[in-house]
Design a protein around this motif. Structure first.
Motif, mmCIF file in Angstrom:
data_model
loop_
_atom_site.group_PDB
_atom_site.id
_atom_site.type_symbol
_atom_site.label_atom_id
_atom_site.label_comp_id
_atom_site.label_asym_id
_atom_site.label_seq_id
_atom_site.Cartn_x
_atom_site.Cartn_y
_atom_site.Cartn_z
ATOM 1 N N ASN A 232 0.746 -1.214 0.108
ATOM 2 C CA ASN A 232 0.066 0.075 -0.100
ATOM 3 C C ASN A 232 0.784 1.388 0.040
ATOM 4 O O ASN A 232 2.136 1.352 -0.306
ATOM 5 C CB ASN A 232 -1.012 -0.124 1.032
ATOM 6 C CG ASN A 232 -1.942 -1.076 1.176
ATOM 7 O OD1 ASN A 232 -1.703 -2.196 1.743
ATOM 8 N ND2 ASN A 232 -3.100 -1.154 0.259
ATOM 9 N N ILE A 233 0.199 2.518 0.377
ATOM 10 C CA ILE A 233 0.704 3.631 0.018
ATOM 11 C C ILE A 233 1.842 3.865 0.755
ATOM 12 O O ILE A 233 2.731 4.684 0.586
ATOM 13 C CB ILE A 233 -0.411 4.955 0.089
ATOM 14 C CG1 ILE A 233 0.073 6.153 -0.208
ATOM 15 C CG2 ILE A 233 -1.008 4.759 1.709
ATOM 16 C CD1 ILE A 233 0.463 6.207 -1.518
ATOM 17 N N SER A 234 1.842 3.512 2.308
ATOM 18 C CA SER A 234 2.709 3.888 3.321
ATOM 19 C C SER A 234 4.100 3.365 2.747
ATOM 20 O O SER A 234 5.239 4.163 2.929
ATOM 21 C CB SER A 234 2.426 3.193 4.628
ATOM 22 O OG SER A 234 2.380 1.748 4.554
ATOM 23 N N TYR A 235 4.120 2.060 2.168
ATOM 24 C CA TYR A 235 5.532 1.554 1.709
ATOM 25 C C TYR A 235 6.079 2.411 0.712
ATOM 26 O O TYR A 235 7.330 2.514 0.625
ATOM 27 C CB TYR A 235 5.299 0.037 1.375
ATOM 28 C CG TYR A 235 6.535 -0.646 1.143
ATOM 29 C CD1 TYR A 235 7.430 -0.819 2.233
ATOM 30 C CD2 TYR A 235 6.829 -1.106 -0.267
ATOM 31 C CE1 TYR A 235 8.511 -1.396 1.799
ATOM 32 C CE2 TYR A 235 8.109 -1.449 -0.347
ATOM 33 C CZ TYR A 235 8.963 -2.102 0.747
ATOM 34 O OH TYR A 235 10.240 -2.585 0.291
ATOM 35 N N ALA A 236 5.066 2.754 -0.198
ATOM 36 C CA ALA A 236 5.671 3.505 -1.331
ATOM 37 C C ALA A 236 6.132 4.781 -0.875
ATOM 38 O O ALA A 236 7.004 5.367 -1.383
ATOM 39 C CB ALA A 236 4.581 3.737 -2.383
ATOM 40 N N MET A 237 5.465 5.518 0.083
ATOM 41 C CA MET A 237 5.787 6.952 0.383
ATOM 42 C C MET A 237 7.132 6.701 1.008
ATOM 43 O O MET A 237 7.958 7.619 0.927
ATOM 44 C CB MET A 237 4.860 7.437 1.812
ATOM 45 C CG MET A 237 3.664 7.822 1.103
ATOM 46 S SD MET A 237 2.450 8.270 2.342
ATOM 47 C CE MET A 237 3.380 9.566 3.260
ATOM 48 N N ILE A 244 14.183 11.089 -1.994
ATOM 49 C CA ILE A 244 14.490 12.473 -2.066
ATOM 50 C C ILE A 244 15.127 13.096 -0.732
ATOM 51 O O ILE A 244 15.288 14.145 -0.632
ATOM 52 C CB ILE A 244 13.052 13.210 -2.474
ATOM 53 C CG1 ILE A 244 12.233 13.132 -1.282
ATOM 54 C CG2 ILE A 244 12.441 12.809 -3.739
ATOM 55 C CD1 ILE A 244 10.872 14.043 -1.248
ATOM 56 N N ASN A 245 15.284 12.138 0.191
ATOM 57 C CA ASN A 245 15.987 12.374 1.377
ATOM 58 C C ASN A 245 14.813 13.282 2.347
ATOM 59 O O ASN A 245 15.555 14.294 2.912
ATOM 60 C CB ASN A 245 17.380 13.108 1.438
ATOM 61 C CG ASN A 245 18.296 13.197 2.378
ATOM 62 O OD1 ASN A 245 17.990 12.176 3.237
ATOM 63 N ND2 ASN A 245 19.056 13.947 2.823
ATOM 64 N N ALA A 246 13.803 13.017 2.136
ATOM 65 C CA ALA A 246 12.798 13.327 3.274
ATOM 66 C C ALA A 246 12.456 12.640 4.389
ATOM 67 O O ALA A 246 12.940 11.600 4.637
ATOM 68 C CB ALA A 246 11.529 13.493 2.564
ATOM 69 N N SER A 268 13.286 22.131 5.802
ATOM 70 C CA SER A 268 14.148 21.147 5.442
ATOM 71 C C SER A 268 13.875 19.615 5.606
ATOM 72 O O SER A 268 14.700 18.859 5.019
ATOM 73 C CB SER A 268 15.320 21.410 6.243
ATOM 74 O OG SER A 268 15.085 21.284 7.602
ATOM 75 N N SER A 269 12.783 19.326 6.140
ATOM 76 C CA SER A 269 12.431 17.924 6.619
ATOM 77 C C SER A 269 11.769 17.472 5.371
ATOM 78 O O SER A 269 11.550 16.154 5.010
ATOM 79 C CB SER A 269 11.400 17.745 7.643
ATOM 80 O OG SER A 269 10.056 18.214 7.172
#
Length: 545
Positions: A232-237, A244-246, A268-269
């Motif tokens: 699901n979406i949480s893994y993709a996020m 992108i180093n977020a 910066s996060s």
């Protein structure tokens, strides 16, 4: 609250620690069943039992059956390995109730919140579980039975991170395994068949190129999903956050300022940038439009059709779980491991799923109401023993593997699935890693390991891992958990609305204000900044197979 001094694991100590581990691999590789003994003590005796004595394995006392609850990720069948494990353990058995993974986390939370848990319960994010439920009285404190756990005590000499889950009061409410080396585990993969159909001849070098390639694929054939993965979406996020180093957590440690910060209040996060990226990809159809409801099995079935361009998942998933090919067999599509595309700062990032100096993502808690706490502690000690590690990773010495030059080497022609290698459930759940990593005969898996190892060792890719470990008192852990539970419920709901186009990104600043009004952010940051912080400055240790 007075700030506790920071416990710094020095670089020199870490180097010496890992040198000891690697030099000693040969000495602990054998998994010949031994007569392990755990001497009892007053604190390690079951309540009211003055006759408690040393526990030897195989256990020959009256049969004891523990109840467990887990998800059906591993086949539990009668195999050479399962019989060897039972022979080693003796008259102790575990009867599990298994449910699908998609339902497991919800039921796990229900069990924990009720205070009435089975004897053995695997848990995701054991650190949070301990902080949230440690004071409830429902969890067995293994430190009361530490004299029944000689293997755990021995591992603690080399892996101080095994104590990171201890509360400030000295309680050990969860058991986790050890990883001798760092290992990415997960990888980016590219389906070159779909890229070439869209006129893209090589894997993208930057995130911008990745997005451009995804759009080209979608424009060429709308039936193709540019990015497809499982969970699901949480893994993709998480995958794109690392790309992108977020920041992936609401509270994170800023190593430059030596303090904890709140991600939603720090530009910066890159939290807003991440949600904007996910929202754009969803709106453009670059990710599966059913990602919110897609089950794990449905995702794997779609992956098996080959109508996707990019994925991010565990290195062996495509061969073992999706296409289900034999070792040494090519996939039906031109799928290749891919170096992570560079972020806007020109750097490439890849998360390390398995870290030699951290708390694993999964662990096991046990019930404080179990009828035989000393036996349960001794059983869990066998799970984290060298025997447990080796029978899970290699099987049975002399049957599935041999010791060659001090290292375990699989025998030729061994069918791991048939033999039951890597199926011991508790060892899997706590994460007892091998001393070396390889693809186990799977070509793509080996290629992804080789690529990530080369990229890490050469400095082409920066390894991503939590820079600190934070130890909370029971009281502070409860306070933190209460605040974060409230925060997570609201944030998950609202971020999903942003991603799925149900709320405009123009309202992001209003959302941040809502979050700051929902919880006392300063109180949450104070809890972190007043806790004991262990700076993980040890060097990464990547070992090619």
């Amino acid at each position: 609250m007075k700030r506790k001094p920071k416990a710094i694991i020095s670089l020199l100590l870490a180097v010496l620690m890992m040198a000891t581990v690697l030099a000693g691999c040969g000495g602990t590789a054998s998994s010949t069943p031994s007569q392990s003994t755990a001497a009892s003590s007053a604190s390690g005796s079951s309540a009211g039992d003055d006759s408690a004595g040393p526990i030897e394995f195989p256990y020959t006392g009256e049969e004891v059956v523990f109840k467990g609850f887990g998800y059906d990720g591993l086949a539990q069948e009668d195999t050479v390995v399962s019989r060897a494990w039972q022979e080693h353990i003796g008259n102790i058995k575990v009867e599990y109730e298994f449910i699908p993974y998609n339902d497991f986390l919800t039921k796990m939370d229900i069990y924990l919140a009720s205070g009435d848990i089975p004897d053995i319960l695997p848990v995701y994010d054991p650190k949070t579980v301990v902080n949230t439920y440690g004071a409830s009285g429902a969890l067995l404190d293994f430190n009361q039975y530490i004299d029944y756990m000689p293997n755990l005590q021995e591992y603690r000499k080399t892996y101080p991170n095994m104590d990171y889950l201890n509360t400030a009061e000295g309680n050990r409410y969860a058991i986790v395994g050890v990883q001798p080396i760092d290992y990415a585990g997960e990888s980016w993969f590219v389906n070159m068949d779909e890229l070439k159909k869209a006129g893209v001849e090589k894997a993208p070098e930057t995130v911008d190129e990745l997005l451009a390639a995804m759009r080209a694929v979608k424009e060429k054939d709308s039936a193709v999903t540019p990015f497809l993965s499982y969970w699901n979406i949480s893994y993709a996020m998480g995958a794109f956050a690392n790309l992108i180093n977020a920041q992936t957590s609401a509270v994170y440690y800023d190593t430059e300022d030596d303090t904890y910060k709140f991600a939603y209040n720090e530009e910066s996060s890159k939290r807003k940038e991440l949600i904007q990226l996910m929202a754009d990809m969803y709106a453009e159809g670059l990710v599966n439009r059913e990602i919110a409801t897609l089950s794990d099995e449905q995702a794997k079935a779609l992956l098996a059709q080959g109508q996707w361009a990019f994925t991010y998942l565990y290195g062996n998933s495509l061969e073992k779980e999706v296409f289900k090919v034999d070792r040494g067999e090519e996939l039906p599509f031109d799928i290749q491991p891919m170096t992570p595309p560079a972020a806007s700062d020109g750097k490439r990032y890849l998360s390390i799923a398995y870290q030699h100096d951290n708390v694993p993502g999964w662990g096991i808690v046990c019930s404080s109401q179990t009828e035989h706490p000393e036996l349960l502690a001794a059983y869990m000690d066998q799970v984290v023993s060298p025997f447990g590690r080796d029978i899970f990773n290699y099987g049975v010495e002399g049957v599935t593997y041999d010791i060659v030059d001090g290292k375990p080497v699989m025998k030729e022609g061994i069918d791991k699935a048939e033999m039951g290698v890597s199926t011991q459930y508790e060892v899997w759940m706590v994460g007892m890693g091998p001393n070396e990593r390889n693809g186990d005969g799977y070509l793509l898996s080996q290629a992804s390991i080789d690529l990530s190892t080369e990229n890490f060792n050469s400095g082409n890719v920066e390894a991503v891992w939590p820079p600190v470990h934070t130890l909370f008192s029971t009281e502070a852990g409860e306070q933190k958990a209460n605040i974060e539970n409230t925060l997570k419920t609201y944030v998950d709901e609202q971020e999903a609305m942003f991603i799925y186009g149900q709320r405009s990104m123009s309202e992001w600043d209003a959302f941040v204000e809502e979050v700051n009004n929902l919880i006392d952010v300063q109180e949450l940051l104070n809890l972190y900044n007043n806790a004991e912080t262990i700076l993980r400055d040890s060097p990464r240790v990547f070992q090619a197979s």
